[in-house]
Design a protein around this motif. Sequence first.
Motif, PDB file in Angstrom:
ATOM      1  N   UNK A 153       1.042  -1.189  -0.112  1.00 52.47           N
ATOM      2  CA  UNK A 153       0.220   0.033   0.176  1.00 52.47           C
ATOM      3  C   UNK A 153       0.788   1.274   0.221  1.00 52.47           C
ATOM      4  N   UNK A 154       1.967   1.368   0.302  1.00 51.39           N
ATOM      5  CA  UNK A 154       2.867   2.567   0.353  1.00 51.39           C
ATOM      6  C   UNK A 154       4.309   2.254  -0.820  1.00 51.39           C
ATOM      7  N   UNK A 155       4.678   3.411  -1.081  1.00 51.89           N
ATOM      8  CA  UNK A 155       5.950   3.579  -1.848  1.00 51.89           C
ATOM      9  C   UNK A 155       6.760   4.801  -1.291  1.00 51.89           C
ATOM     10  N   UNK A 156       7.950   4.782  -1.371  1.00 51.57           N
ATOM     11  CA  UNK A 156       8.823   5.627  -1.273  1.00 51.57           C
ATOM     12  C   UNK A 156       9.235   6.547  -2.442  1.00 51.57           C
ATOM     13  N   UNK A 157       8.783   7.860  -2.532  1.00 56.14           N
ATOM     14  CA  UNK A 157       8.981   8.629  -3.688  1.00 56.14           C
ATOM     15  C   UNK A 157      10.096   9.923  -3.585  1.00 56.14           C
ATOM     16  N   UNK A 158      10.571  10.164  -4.333  1.00 52.41           N
ATOM     17  CA  UNK A 158      11.372  11.456  -4.458  1.00 52.41           C
ATOM     18  C   UNK A 158      11.682  11.948  -5.782  1.00 52.41           C
ATOM     19  N   UNK A 159      12.097  13.264  -5.916  1.00 50.64           N
ATOM     20  CA  UNK A 159      12.256  13.728  -7.163  1.00 50.64           C
ATOM     21  C   UNK A 159      12.944  15.444  -6.873  1.00 50.64           C
ATOM     22  N   UNK A 160      13.426  15.918  -7.798  1.00 51.08           N
ATOM     23  CA  UNK A 160      13.921  17.290  -7.531  1.00 51.08           C
ATOM     24  C   UNK A 160      12.862  18.067  -6.967  1.00 51.08           C
ATOM     25  N   UNK A 161      11.511  18.043  -7.290  1.00 50.10           N
ATOM     26  CA  UNK A 161      10.524  19.079  -6.780  1.00 50.10           C
ATOM     27  C   UNK A 161      10.023  18.745  -5.599  1.00 50.10           C
ATOM     28  N   UNK A 162      10.348  17.556  -4.798  1.00 51.53           N
ATOM     29  CA  UNK A 162       9.746  17.304  -3.471  1.00 51.53           C
ATOM     30  C   UNK A 162      10.687  16.653  -2.730  1.00 51.53           C
ATOM     31  N   UNK A 163      10.424  16.378  -1.304  1.00 52.06           N
ATOM     32  CA  UNK A 163      11.307  15.847  -0.644  1.00 52.06           C
ATOM     33  C   UNK A 163      11.148  14.384  -0.474  1.00 52.06           C
ATOM     34  N   UNK A 164      12.165  13.421  -0.163  1.00 55.77           N
ATOM     35  CA  UNK A 164      11.854  12.248  -0.183  1.00 55.77           C
ATOM     36  C   UNK A 164      10.790  11.887   0.905  1.00 55.77           C
TER      37      UNK A 164
END
Length: 140
Positions: A41-52
């Motif tokens: 049900x959960x994932x870890x996301x990251x990008x230059x626009x948001x914090x991890x």
Amino acid sequence: MSQTEVVSSQWPQVETGRVVLINDGKDEGKLAAVVQIIDHKRILVDSPHIERQAVQLSHVSLTSQVVTKLPRAARSGVVEKYWKEANVDDKAASSTWHKKRASREKKRALTDFERFKVMVLKKQRRFEVRKAVAKARKSS
């Protein structure tokens, strides 16, 4: 289907590197890449626009775009490097859903008087179209 169109059935396409659109919370409307799958049900996301951060799958929409060769559990610097290599921002900006979303936001920001002006312009356009159709119908 365009590179970043939103995929309807979500869970089978969850993979490391998949680009997601965040639909809830403080980062609503921003894109991120799946860095790691925490559980079903959960994932870890990251990008230059948001914090991890960890997000629920029910709070994101998966896109058809994938950041290829992104290592599992990659740190923010690595994610940013692969993000730029894949031109995620450019592909997203040229997609139809992004343009539609921007148009919707623009409409929401209109004042009452601006909405009135839009209505008047639509009436004028409708009148001209009907006049042209009637003229074409009469000549044929």
